[in-house]
Design a protein around this motif. Structure first.
Motif, PDB file in Angstrom:
ATOM      1  N   ASP A 108      -9.951 -28.371  44.728  1.00 13.46           N
ATOM      2  CA  ASP A 108      -9.757 -28.568  43.291  1.00 13.46           C
ATOM      3  C   ASP A 108      -8.317 -28.312  42.849  1.00 13.46           C
ATOM      4  O   ASP A 108      -8.054 -27.581  41.904  1.00 13.46           O
ATOM      5  CB  ASP A 108     -10.707 -27.625  42.536  1.00 13.46           C
ATOM      6  N   ASP A 128      -6.513 -26.129  39.515  1.00 13.06           N
ATOM      7  CA  ASP A 128      -5.827 -24.843  39.676  1.00 13.06           C
ATOM      8  C   ASP A 128      -5.171 -24.824  41.043  1.00 13.06           C
ATOM      9  O   ASP A 128      -5.743 -24.340  42.025  1.00 13.06           O
ATOM     10  CB  ASP A 128      -6.819 -23.685  39.532  1.00 13.06           C
ATOM     11  N   GLU A 172      -2.658 -23.155  42.219  1.00 12.96           N
ATOM     12  CA  GLU A 172      -2.323 -21.847  42.790  1.00 12.96           C
ATOM     13  C   GLU A 172      -3.556 -21.210  43.438  1.00 12.96           C
ATOM     14  O   GLU A 172      -3.446 -20.582  44.494  1.00 12.96           O
ATOM     15  CB  GLU A 172      -1.740 -20.931  41.706  1.00 12.96           C
ATOM     16  N   ALA A 173      -4.708 -21.374  42.832  1.00  9.48           N
ATOM     17  CA  ALA A 173      -5.937 -20.858  43.437  1.00  9.48           C
ATOM     18  C   ALA A 173      -6.260 -21.620  44.713  1.00  9.48           C
ATOM     19  O   ALA A 173      -6.763 -21.038  45.696  1.00  9.48           O
ATOM     20  CB  ALA A 173      -7.100 -20.975  42.449  1.00  9.48           C
ATOM     21  N   ALA A 174      -5.978 -22.928  44.721  1.00 11.38           N
ATOM     22  CA  ALA A 174      -6.210 -23.727  45.917  1.00 11.38           C
ATOM     23  C   ALA A 174      -5.328 -23.249  47.070  1.00 11.38           C
ATOM     24  O   ALA A 174      -5.769 -23.111  48.212  1.00 11.38           O
ATOM     25  CB  ALA A 174      -5.949 -25.203  45.629  1.00 11.38           C
ATOM     26  N   LYS A 175      -4.057 -22.979  46.762  1.00 10.20           N
ATOM     27  CA  LYS A 175      -3.157 -22.463  47.791  1.00 10.20           C
ATOM     28  C   LYS A 175      -3.645 -21.118  48.327  1.00 10.20           C
ATOM     29  O   LYS A 175      -3.601 -20.854  49.531  1.00 10.20           O
ATOM     30  CB  LYS A 175      -1.741 -22.317  47.219  1.00 10.20           C
ATOM     31  N   GLN A 176      -4.097 -20.276  47.426  1.00  8.71           N
ATOM     32  CA  GLN A 176      -4.559 -18.956  47.861  1.00  8.71           C
ATOM     33  C   GLN A 176      -5.781 -19.065  48.769  1.00  8.71           C
ATOM     34  O   GLN A 176      -5.931 -18.289  49.722  1.00  8.71           O
ATOM     35  CB  GLN A 176      -4.881 -18.081  46.644  1.00  8.71           C
ATOM     36  N   TRP A 177      -6.649 -20.035  48.491  1.00  7.26           N
ATOM     37  CA  TRP A 177      -7.817 -20.223  49.362  1.00  7.26           C
ATOM     38  C   TRP A 177      -7.378 -20.564  50.775  1.00  7.26           C
ATOM     39  O   TRP A 177      -7.927 -20.051  51.753  1.00  7.26           O
ATOM     40  CB  TRP A 177      -8.714 -21.336  48.804  1.00  7.26           C
ATOM     41  N   ASP A 232      -6.026 -17.447  52.441  1.00  2.00           N
ATOM     42  CA  ASP A 232      -7.084 -16.491  52.758  1.00  2.00           C
ATOM     43  C   ASP A 232      -7.899 -16.892  53.995  1.00  2.00           C
ATOM     44  O   ASP A 232      -8.510 -16.024  54.627  1.00  2.00           O
ATOM     45  CB  ASP A 232      -8.034 -16.343  51.573  1.00  2.00           C
TER      46      ASP A 232
END
Length: 703
Positions: free
Chosen positions: A366, A370, A372-377, A380
């Motif tokens: 997605d 978002d 930045e959230a995608a990059k963080q996933w 992780d």
């Protein structure tokens, strides 16, 4: 009589090779690197011990041993307690100066891209691998990831299981549901049914009333699940559409059948074209990864990164400027069981192997909502996904189905592979010689036999066993240049600002990311552009060959004169009552589809002009892709090549919609005259004799 003479010749090769440099005296020094040799003795010691003690440890002199790929850590941790500390990664030794003046060449340097690479102990490594299996292989496991959705249980890219279950009517146009429907989907798309339970509900079924449903999905599709394990009845595609295939049937030999990390079967364009009729958003991949021929893809890595990060809106102008660069065209997905033996990714070594973000790019979640959230996933989960991918092992030669390996001949081949100088003066090899190395196959592909792995004239450390880290200059390897041309300096400069190319560093003195595009002049320096010689574990199971899949078998790799110009791999016969109504996939049975002499899948040659004459741009048939009146004359594909060679996305976007089974059948034809699909290259092995080729082929069966 002919067979008898061949055996005598092959035996002579073994005797000559053994005499050419082997010595029981550990003090015997090998000939210098500049020495020639035409008998397996080769330069740089040939079969010599190079200072290794041949008497105290006979195992160190063996020829036919293979660790079957994977990563050193997984071998090290086998049968050890969870608390066992994990040693350093041997690939980290591959830095400038490694193997200088040795038989095995290395120029694709290691670079660390994240600081949490090494698990503390074997238990943590196993935990990473277990989560990575669920994440990447998916197949209905809790925690499975899927197309542009991360590991979420809801996705705007998913489609309903009941629509999938009724494609026989809505897409194929059949009057009734075939009894073997699930197998027919797997055949049509070229991705085998999963060997584990990978369920979907049939129309009217509650997936949570019967553990997911009574249908069975191919390994490239998964049913989404909630965190508590609840099935959703929604489906999505996974990495296995390109990285899940099959070698042999499960009942033909142990370890055969569907397997992760290899695929020369799938037709992803057909699959996405048909899924788009169920859910239009499934057509999203068409803009970045399509194929013209079954079993291949168009994995334009740096152009792919650009699409995935368009949500970083400031990069859009620069992304548009690279669309005039050439398309990389047809590529054959590389096998995963060799990832742990590489220092660089992609066929051109375009990124260092530790640049792991791209491994989860297909699951980038997605990102327009978002980013930045995608990059963080990705951050992780990248270590877990890579741990599982790197744990995979190549299949063992299935002697019960294809015949026992001729040990004597294979040992002769091992000596030739590691020690024969293909550029010995007496051979008059017309191809330019690489700078350094001993001129053998191992010089580019790495050392595998303990006799050479433990020879200090071959490797600086035995821990470098099987590691292939040499990018062969294009002027020497001479395989189709489209992949290199597509990854141009302009593309490299664009990628400097891309997150998947590590725009956040670490950087060199020019401010260019060391984990970025190594085609960039700022990173590669005076190293010539070329193609990375792959590790050869399980090579017998990875046909067709070359980065674009243009050569059907190893016999043709070693003997350029034997390569077919237009060919079609053989398919499985349709059920009698469905002949002409359904499309079947390639025959991957060892008994009927595999050629154990040539090492590759059986194929039929196709004459120029014998294809379906549809005079529309983008339809790949011999009728338009060669000149039936003059095989060397101009054809429509020559005009198309100008377009594809000057437009990165043109290869994907200019296609006639697939509407008929006949069109799908035509996509099984591999035409080496088509843009990016040339079968030139590797001509330096033409100096091998027939007997030497047979011996090397026999040896490759053992890796």
């Amino acid at each position: 009589m002919k067979k008898f003479l061949f055996l005598i010749t092959a035996s002579s090769v073994l005797i000559l090779s053994a005499c050419g440099g082997s010595s029981s005296n550990p003090a015997t020094q090998p000939p210098p690197l500049t020495d020639g040799g035409n008998n397996g003795g080769g330069s740089n010691g040939g079969g010599s011990n190079g200072g290794v003690d041949s008497g105290s440890n006979p195992a160190s002199q063996e020829l036919l041993v293979s660790r079957r790929g994977g990563h050193y850590w997984h071998d090290y941790c086998e049968n050890k307690p969870d608390s066992t500390p994990v040693p350093a990664d041997p690939r980290e030794m591959v830095v400038p100066g490694i193997n200088e003046n040795k038989a095995v060449l290395m120029n694709a340097w290691w670079q660390t891209c994240q600081d949490d690479n090494q698990p503390a102990n074997c238990g943590e490594l196993r935990q990473r691998e277990e989560h990575g299996l669920a994440l990447v292989a998916a197949e209905g496991r809790p925690g499975a990831a899927s197309f542009f959705s991360g590991d979420a249980s809801e996705s705007s890219y998913s489609f309903p299981a009941d629509a999938y279950a009724e494609m026989w009517k809505s897409v194929w146009g059949l009057s009734e549901r075939p009894a073997q429907y699930d197998e027919l989907v797997a055949q049509r798309w070229g991705m085998p049914l999963s060997t584990v339970r990978n369920p979907y509900p049939l129309p009217g079924e509650d997936p949570n009333a019967n553990n997911g449903g009574s249908g069975q999905l191919p390994m490239g599709i998964t049913q989404l699940r909630k965190a508590d394990g609840t099935w959703t009845g929604r489906l999505n595609v996974t990495c296995s559409i390109c990285h899940g295939g099959a070698v042999g049937l499960a009942d033909e030999a142990e370890g055969m059948g569907p397997m992760y990390g290899t695929n020369s079967l799938s037709d992803i364009t057909v699959m996405f074209s048909e899924l788009a009729r169920l859910a239009p958003q499934q057509a999203a991949l068409a803009i970045i990864s399509q194929n013209k021929v079954r079993g291949t893809g168009n994995i334009t890595n740096f152009q792919l990164f650009g699409v995935l990060t368009l949500a970083d809106y400031e990069t859009i102008p620069s992304y548009l400027t690279i669309q005039g660069e050439p398309s990389t065209g047809t590529e054959d997905p590389p096998v995963w069981w060799n990832v742990g033996s590489r220092t660089a990714k992609f066929y051109d070594g375009g990124q260092v192997v530790d640049s792991k973000r791209i491994e989860l790019s297909f699951h980038f979640p997605d990102f327009f909502n978002d980013i930045e959230a995608a990059k963080q996933w990705v951050l992780d989960n990248q270590q877990d996904g890579d741990a599982w991918i790197s744990s995979l092992k190549s299949p063992v030669w299935p002697a019960s189905a294809l015949g026992e390996v001729d040990t004597n001949l294979a040992e002769a081949g091992a000596v030739l592979f590691h020690a024969k100088d293909l550029w010995a003066p007496s051979l008059n090899n017309p191809v330019a010689r690489p700078e350094g190395g001993n001129g053998s196959c191992a010089s580019c592909h790495g050392a595998y036999s303990p006799r050479y792995v433990n020879d200090s004239t071959y490797l600086d450390s035995p821990l470098l066993e099987g590691i292939a880290a040499y990018i062969t200059p294009i002027d020497i390897i001479n395989t189709d240049p489209a992949r290199l041309n597509g990854n141009s300096q302009r593309v490299a400069e664009y990628s400097r600002n891309n997150w998947f190319a590590y725009s956040d560093g670490p950087f060199n003195d020019d401010g260019v990311s060391l984990c970025g595009d190594w085609a960039d002049e700022s990173l590669r320096g005076d190293r010539d552009l070329g193609y990375l010689a792959p590790p050869l574990y399980g090579v017998w199971a990875t046909a067709p060959y070359f980065h674009n899949g243009s050569v059907p078998d190893i016999e043709s790799v070693l003997n350029p004169a034997a390569r077919p110009a237009i060919w079609r791999r053989r398919s499985i016969d349709a059920p009698a009552d469905l002949a002409g109504k359904v499309v079947m996939g390639f025959d991957y049975s060892l008994k009927t589809g595999y050629d154990a002499e040539k090492i590759g899948w059986r194929y039929d040659t196709v004459e120029c002009g014998s294809g379906l004459p549809i005079p529309l741009i983008g339809v790949v048939t011999p009728g338009i892709d060669c000149n039936p009146l003059d095989p060397n004359g101009a054809s429509l594909q020559d005009a198309l090549s100008v377009l594809w060679g000057n437009g990165g996305l043109a290869w994907n976007l200019i296609n006639v919609p697939i509407a008929t089974n006949q069109q799908i059948e035509e996509r099984k034809i591999y035409n080496t005259k088509l843009y990016s699909q040339g079968n030139s290259g590797h001509e330096f092995t033409s100096v091998l004799t027939d007997a030497e080729r047979r011996a090397i082929i026999e040896y490759l069966k053992t890796l």
